[in-house]
Design an enzyme around this catalytic site. Structure first.
Site, PDB file in Angstrom:
ATOM      1  NE  ARG A 113      35.983  11.467  19.228  1.00 54.55           N
ATOM      2  CZ  ARG A 113      34.745  10.646  18.984  1.00 54.55           C
ATOM      3  NH1 ARG A 113      34.104  10.961  17.937  1.00 54.55           N
ATOM      4  NH2 ARG A 113      34.098   9.923  19.738  1.00 54.55           N
ATOM      5  CE1 TYR A 166      43.923   9.442  27.697  1.00 50.45           C
ATOM      6  CE2 TYR A 166      42.417  10.908  27.053  1.00 50.45           C
ATOM      7  CZ  TYR A 166      42.430   9.915  27.697  1.00 50.45           C
ATOM      8  OH  TYR A 166      41.592   8.973  27.597  1.00 50.45           O
ATOM      9  NE  ARG A 224      34.620  17.348  25.086  1.00 49.78           N
ATOM     10  CZ  ARG A 224      35.302  17.069  26.401  1.00 49.78           C
ATOM     11  NH1 ARG A 224      35.430  18.259  27.510  1.00 49.78           N
ATOM     12  NH2 ARG A 224      35.853  15.986  26.763  1.00 49.78           N
ATOM     13  CB  ALA A 225      39.455  18.641  19.637  1.00 52.31           C
ATOM     14  CD  GLN A 226      41.680  23.669  25.090  1.00 49.73           C
ATOM     15  OE1 GLN A 226      40.430  23.515  25.642  1.00 49.73           O
ATOM     16  NE2 GLN A 226      42.866  23.766  26.012  1.00 49.73           N
ATOM     17  NE  ARG A 262      35.989  29.977  24.628  1.00 49.86           N
ATOM     18  CZ  ARG A 262      34.756  29.798  25.143  1.00 49.86           C
ATOM     19  NH1 ARG A 262      34.003  30.291  24.823  1.00 49.86           N
ATOM     20  NH2 ARG A 262      34.911  28.745  26.083  1.00 49.86           N
ATOM     21  NE  ARG A 263      39.954  36.733  19.300  1.00 52.39           N
ATOM     22  CZ  ARG A 263      41.147  37.087  19.540  1.00 52.39           C
ATOM     23  NH1 ARG A 263      41.741  36.866  18.454  1.00 52.39           N
ATOM     24  NH2 ARG A 263      41.819  37.474  20.722  1.00 52.39           N
ATOM     25  CG  ASN A 274      38.442  14.936  24.353  1.00 52.82           C
ATOM     26  OD1 ASN A 274      38.046  15.216  25.473  1.00 52.82           O
ATOM     27  ND2 ASN A 274      38.038  14.609  23.268  1.00 52.82           N
ATOM     28  N   GLY A 328      41.221  16.252  12.915  1.00 49.17           N
ATOM     29  CA  GLY A 328      40.103  15.633  12.463  1.00 49.17           C
ATOM     30  C   GLY A 328      38.806  15.461  13.160  1.00 49.17           C
ATOM     31  CE1 TYR A 329      35.026  15.681  18.383  1.00 46.60           C
ATOM     32  CE2 TYR A 329      36.451  15.435  20.043  1.00 46.60           C
ATOM     33  CZ  TYR A 329      35.311  15.613  19.735  1.00 46.60           C
ATOM     34  OH  TYR A 329      34.140  15.074  20.868  1.00 46.60           O
TER      35      TYR A 329
END
Length: 118
Positions: free
Chosen positions: A89, A44, A36-38, A15-16, A40, A81-82
């Site tokens: 990913r 889970y 999105r990776a965070q 973000r920064r 996802n 990877g993502y």
């Protein structure tokens, strides 16, 4: 606790870096992949913790711990990877899915052994 915190910090850094203020979730593609990776991984995490707990109590602590460490490693690789490329990913995603299914199997086997067989 360290993994979700690490993933969240990576979103804050992105973000920064790309000057994307909350609550925005759109912007630079690298930020969107990191976000999105965070998300996802966060989605889970409760499933993983629950399965790890049940498998550790009812099956075997050592086997559950090894599966848990492998799962965390696969999720870290998934996140890394993502953030680089969406295709990065896939391998770790499949590995973490298999490990979750393995924990489901261990938890079921332990529960069945505990409640059905004296």
């Amino acid at each position: 606790v360290l993994f979700p915190a690490y993933f969240t910090m990576q979103v804050i850094y992105a973000r920064r870096k790309y000057k994307i203020s909350p609550p925005e979730t759109k912007g630079h593609p690298e930020f969107e992949r990191t976000f999105r990776a965070q998300a996802n991984c966060s989605e889970y995490f409760p499933i993983f913790i629950s399965l790890l707990w049940v498998a550790g109590i009812f099956f075997h602590q050592g086997v559950a711990a090894v599966c848990g460490l492998l799962y965390l490693y696969a999720r870290l690789k998934y996140f890394q990877g993502y953030t680089v490329a969406a295709q990065g990913r896939l391998g770790p995603l499949y590995a973490s899915a298999w490990l979750l299914w393995g924990l489901v199997g261990l938890a079921l086997a332990g529960l069945l052994a505990h409640f059905l067989w004296p």
